[in-house]
Write a protein that holds these residues in place. Sequence first.
Motif, PDB file in Angstrom:
ATOM      1  N   VAL A 182      28.707  31.876  40.620  1.00  0.00           N
ATOM      2  CA  VAL A 182      29.995  31.465  41.207  1.00  0.00           C
ATOM      3  C   VAL A 182      29.737  30.547  42.403  1.00  0.00           C
ATOM      4  CG1 VAL A 182      32.051  32.314  42.427  1.00  0.00           C
ATOM      5  CG2 VAL A 182      31.264  33.478  40.353  1.00  0.00           C
ATOM      6  N   GLU A 183      28.747  30.928  43.202  1.00  0.00           N
ATOM      7  CA  GLU A 183      28.366  30.129  44.393  1.00  0.00           C
ATOM      8  C   GLU A 183      27.958  28.709  43.971  1.00  0.00           C
ATOM      9  OE1 GLU A 183      27.727  30.221  48.595  1.00  0.00           O
ATOM     10  OE2 GLU A 183      28.624  31.688  47.271  1.00  0.00           O
ATOM     11  N   ALA A 184      27.302  28.632  42.803  1.00  0.00           N
ATOM     12  CA  ALA A 184      26.817  27.326  42.312  1.00  0.00           C
ATOM     13  C   ALA A 184      27.919  26.535  41.614  1.00  0.00           C
ATOM     14  CB  ALA A 184      25.643  27.549  41.359  1.00  0.00           C
ATOM     15  N   GLY A 185      29.137  27.046  41.621  1.00  0.00           N
ATOM     16  CA  GLY A 185      30.261  26.300  41.045  1.00  0.00           C
ATOM     17  C   GLY A 185      30.578  26.633  39.597  1.00  0.00           C
ATOM     18  N   ILE A 186      29.872  27.611  39.029  1.00  0.00           N
ATOM     19  CA  ILE A 186      30.183  28.032  37.647  1.00  0.00           C
ATOM     20  C   ILE A 186      31.519  28.780  37.692  1.00  0.00           C
ATOM     21  CG2 ILE A 186      29.423  29.457  35.692  1.00  0.00           C
ATOM     22  CD1 ILE A 186      27.496  27.165  36.191  1.00  0.00           C
ATOM     23  N   PRO A 187      32.468  28.433  36.805  1.00  0.00           N
ATOM     24  CA  PRO A 187      33.755  29.140  36.830  1.00  0.00           C
ATOM     25  C   PRO A 187      33.581  30.639  36.576  1.00  0.00           C
ATOM     26  CG  PRO A 187      33.761  27.356  35.191  1.00  0.00           C
ATOM     27  CD  PRO A 187      32.376  27.425  35.748  1.00  0.00           C
ATOM     28  N   GLY A 188      34.448  31.417  37.213  1.00  0.00           N
ATOM     29  CA  GLY A 188      34.398  32.880  37.042  1.00  0.00           C
ATOM     30  C   GLY A 188      34.468  33.290  35.587  1.00  0.00           C
ATOM     31  N   GLU A 189      35.245  32.513  34.789  1.00  0.00           N
ATOM     32  CA  GLU A 189      35.403  32.898  33.374  1.00  0.00           C
ATOM     33  C   GLU A 189      34.085  32.790  32.602  1.00  0.00           C
ATOM     34  OE1 GLU A 189      38.301  30.445  31.473  1.00  0.00           O
ATOM     35  OE2 GLU A 189      36.976  28.703  31.340  1.00  0.00           O
ATOM     36  N   ASP A 190      33.149  31.991  33.129  1.00  0.00           N
ATOM     37  CA  ASP A 190      31.831  31.892  32.482  1.00  0.00           C
ATOM     38  C   ASP A 190      30.813  32.806  33.172  1.00  0.00           C
ATOM     39  OD1 ASP A 190      32.886  30.087  30.751  1.00  0.00           O
ATOM     40  OD2 ASP A 190      32.178  28.322  31.836  1.00  0.00           O
ATOM     41  N   ALA A 191      30.883  32.852  34.489  1.00  0.00           N
ATOM     42  CA  ALA A 191      29.933  33.697  35.234  1.00  0.00           C
ATOM     43  C   ALA A 191      30.058  35.164  34.813  1.00  0.00           C
ATOM     44  CB  ALA A 191      30.184  33.555  36.738  1.00  0.00           C
ATOM     45  N   ARG A 192      31.279  35.575  34.436  1.00  0.00           N
ATOM     46  CA  ARG A 192      31.504  36.988  34.068  1.00  0.00           C
ATOM     47  C   ARG A 192      30.714  37.414  32.834  1.00  0.00           C
ATOM     48  NH1 ARG A 192      37.376  37.155  30.994  1.00  0.00           N
ATOM     49  NH2 ARG A 192      37.206  35.134  30.025  1.00  0.00           N
ATOM     50  N   PHE A 193      30.152  36.478  32.104  1.00  0.00           N
ATOM     51  CA  PHE A 193      29.393  36.855  30.911  1.00  0.00           C
ATOM     52  C   PHE A 193      28.196  37.743  31.243  1.00  0.00           C
ATOM     53  CE2 PHE A 193      30.733  34.545  26.963  1.00  0.00           C
ATOM     54  CZ  PHE A 193      31.938  34.061  27.465  1.00  0.00           C
ATOM     55  N   VAL A 194      27.786  37.757  32.519  1.00  0.00           N
ATOM     56  CA  VAL A 194      26.641  38.622  32.863  1.00  0.00           C
ATOM     57  C   VAL A 194      27.088  40.025  33.265  1.00  0.00           C
ATOM     58  CG1 VAL A 194      25.169  36.718  33.641  1.00  0.00           C
ATOM     59  CG2 VAL A 194      26.544  37.961  35.327  1.00  0.00           C
ATOM     60  N   PHE A 195      28.402  40.245  33.385  1.00  0.00           N
ATOM     61  CA  PHE A 195      28.848  41.578  33.826  1.00  0.00           C
ATOM     62  C   PHE A 195      28.408  42.668  32.845  1.00  0.00           C
ATOM     63  CE2 PHE A 195      32.712  40.023  36.413  1.00  0.00           C
ATOM     64  CZ  PHE A 195      32.006  40.150  37.593  1.00  0.00           C
ATOM     65  N   PRO A 196      27.934  43.798  33.374  1.00  0.00           N
ATOM     66  CA  PRO A 196      27.608  44.919  32.482  1.00  0.00           C
ATOM     67  C   PRO A 196      28.870  45.714  32.119  1.00  0.00           C
ATOM     68  CG  PRO A 196      26.974  45.437  34.744  1.00  0.00           C
ATOM     69  CD  PRO A 196      27.552  44.047  34.768  1.00  0.00           C
ATOM     70  N   ASN A 197      28.773  46.508  31.077  1.00  0.00           N
ATOM     71  CA  ASN A 197      29.884  47.386  30.680  1.00  0.00           C
ATOM     72  C   ASN A 197      30.271  48.341  31.799  1.00  0.00           C
ATOM     73  OD1 ASN A 197      30.646  46.656  28.085  1.00  0.00           O
ATOM     74  ND2 ASN A 197      29.051  47.895  27.122  1.00  0.00           N
ATOM     75  N   ALA A 198      29.345  48.569  32.724  1.00  0.00           N
ATOM     76  CA  ALA A 198      29.603  49.509  33.826  1.00  0.00           C
ATOM     77  C   ALA A 198      30.581  48.959  34.864  1.00  0.00           C
ATOM     78  CB  ALA A 198      28.278  49.848  34.522  1.00  0.00           C
ATOM     79  N   THR A 199      30.886  47.665  34.801  1.00  0.00           N
ATOM     80  CA  THR A 199      31.777  47.049  35.799  1.00  0.00           C
ATOM     81  C   THR A 199      33.145  47.728  35.798  1.00  0.00           C
ATOM     82  OG1 THR A 199      30.677  44.974  35.269  1.00  0.00           O
ATOM     83  CG2 THR A 199      32.662  44.825  36.626  1.00  0.00           C
ATOM     84  N   ARG A 200      33.625  48.018  36.997  1.00  0.00           N
ATOM     85  CA  ARG A 200      34.924  48.709  37.084  1.00  0.00           C
ATOM     86  C   ARG A 200      36.080  47.730  36.957  1.00  0.00           C
ATOM     87  NH1 ARG A 200      34.513  54.211  39.291  1.00  0.00           N
ATOM     88  NH2 ARG A 200      32.392  54.528  40.047  1.00  0.00           N
TER      89      ARG A 200
END
Length: 302
Positions: A182-200
């Motif tokens: 996100v800091e590097a300018g990647i949109p949140g909709e793409d950066a979220r692909f790294v989220f684990p299933n554990a994310t609340r």
Amino acid sequence: MSDASDVPGTVSTPAGSAPATAPRERSGIPKNPGRHELGMRATLLFPDRDIVDRYYVPLIYTACRTCYSELDPDEIMARATDGRVDPAKQRELISRVVESGHGSTIEHVVFTFGISGVSRTLSHQLVRHRAGVAFDQQSQRYVKFRGASTMLPATIAEAGADMRARFLDQVDGALGLYGDLVEAGIPGEDARFVFPNATRTNLVMTTNLRALIHMSGLRLCTMAQWEIRRLFQLIRHEVFGVSPFLGSFLAPKCVPLGYCDESGNRDEHCPIRPHKDTVLGAWAEKARAAKASGRDIPVAEG
Ligand SMILES: Cc1cc2nc3c(=O)[nH]c(=O)nc-3n(C[C@H](O)[C@H](O)[C@H](O)COP(=O)(O)OP(=O)(O)OC[C@H]3O[C@@H](n4cnc5c(N)ncnc54)[C@H](O)[C@@H]3O)c2cc1C
């Protein structure tokens, strides 16, 4: 869904046939998720106790009574709300109608819950329910997750220090990378692909009472996954808070059925109700005894 053959100690019998008589090894009852503080919340946003008392039971009663009455629904509702019909009588009729499976009568009332701090693992299961239920969920496109929090399963929390540390490293690493992307300018909709299933995540869920009873039947069952089971324990607690009468309908599905229909519980490790095979076996036994004494009880072929 696990197939019965995957579960240790289970014996597969065709539906309707007598169960195997060999002694069955029991697997363990899953730990009650209520023992662990999971950091999730379910809050009943609507209705409050006053609305439930004034409208919900009279409304369901009106729906039930309209089927058998010459009176107009508005007259039935007036009698139900002004005390001319005893609330206990209203509850009695509702119980009988619900028990008989006339579920449309309880689709007239809804409950809205604020659900927060549940994992994406849970929300993915929850939104599989389609009939009579509406969801709105926190967006991973529009929300910037600066301090995303995650769910730690008890088995991992209680695992060896090394295993737990590896899990936490992995999750922290994924969230750290999300922040960097996100800091590097990647949109949140793409950066979220790294989220684990554990994310609340957070949701608002509105459901009519029929759908809520159905969902609770599946998700309060001991075969349900621990986190979603815990959620429905919290939901049941909230409904009890505004109406012990309506809350009493929220139970594992085996309770109103009178038997367990889960193939994974053929070993009856969960003792809430006997398994369907046991019930059918007892019925077949009764039919055999009746036949031996010259009477015939019809038994459906399996
Ligand atoms: C213990 C457990 C394990 C599970 N494991 C898995 C799994 O491994 N994989 C997986 O993909 N899912 C799994 N599920 C999810 C399950 O298959 C259902 O998708 C989920 O429970 C939603 O329930 P439902 O189908 O009753 O839908 P709901 O939307 O809650 O529907 C309520 C009822 O309405 C009726 N209905 C709804 N929609 C239709 C329709 N289109 N046509 C006809 N009737 C309809 C049905 O009678 C249904 O039971 C699991 C669920 C549980 C409880």
